[in-house]
Design a protein around this motif. Sequence first.
Motif, short mmCIF file in Angstrom:
data_model
loop_
_atom_site.label_atom_id
_atom_site.label_comp_id
_atom_site.label_asym_id
_atom_site.label_seq_id
_atom_site.Cartn_x
_atom_site.Cartn_y
_atom_site.Cartn_z
N ASN A 177 0.85 -1.20 0.00
CA ASN A 177 0.00 0.00 0.00
C ASN A 177 0.88 1.24 0.00
O ASN A 177 1.76 1.39 0.85
N ILE A 178 0.66 2.12 -0.96
CA ILE A 178 1.46 3.34 -1.06
C ILE A 178 0.55 4.56 -1.17
O ILE A 178 -0.62 4.44 -1.54
N PRO A 180 -0.17 8.57 -2.68
CA PRO A 180 0.17 9.43 -3.82
C PRO A 180 1.21 10.48 -3.42
O PRO A 180 1.30 10.89 -2.26
N TYR A 197 2.11 -3.02 -6.14
CA TYR A 197 1.77 -1.85 -5.33
C TYR A 197 0.30 -1.52 -5.51
O TYR A 197 -0.29 -1.76 -6.57
N VAL A 199 -2.42 1.76 -4.83
CA VAL A 199 -2.58 3.16 -4.45
C VAL A 199 -4.05 3.55 -4.62
O VAL A 199 -4.70 3.16 -5.60
#
Length: 205
Positions: A177-178, A180, A197, A199
Amino acid sequence: MLGERVKKLTKLMLTGLTMALCVVAFSPTVKAEAAMLQESEPNDNPAQANQLPLNTWVKGKMDDEYDYDVDWYQFTIPKRGVSQIEMIPDSTNTSGAGWEVSVQDVNRHEMLQISGRTAESYKLGLAPGKYYMKVSGIHQTFVDNTHPYNLRINYSESEEWEIEQYYENKNFSNANNILPNKKYTGNMYSERDVDYYRVKINGKQ
């Protein structure tokens, strides 16, 4: 009366001495140098692995003149972060020896490997959990049967590194989980490695 005064005086002296000792023992200005850890044999398989604290040097050696000895260590990554293995010959080592170091997860999947007389691995965001480290000698490099080495697992907590695990365990359901507008760092630890990933973008479509 005199006897009671002597007893009180003796008690006060002992109390004062105890307080003085406590001040010396717990004074924040008193610093102790941490000694290098020493490998403990037998540690020839994962079940016998020595516990290796993070960011701490350990001194080990190959105790076999035919190069058959291996040393196993176990360490734990507590939180998301970045790790790196460092290996150097001990100051007492004049043999020209080299080593091979393999880091494996609890299922014996190799996550990284380094080899040589002095070596430093690439950085990797190992997922929190338990890991094993195997140290073995590189054949035909030893001229004695001790060849001591110094080994350390460097680690620092960081939210900016991927959470790395064995490539066959990766999929979209456990993607990183990333956020912005934030930079993250990952590493392809093998030619079969893939990184996922996820987002979430807020706003109207």
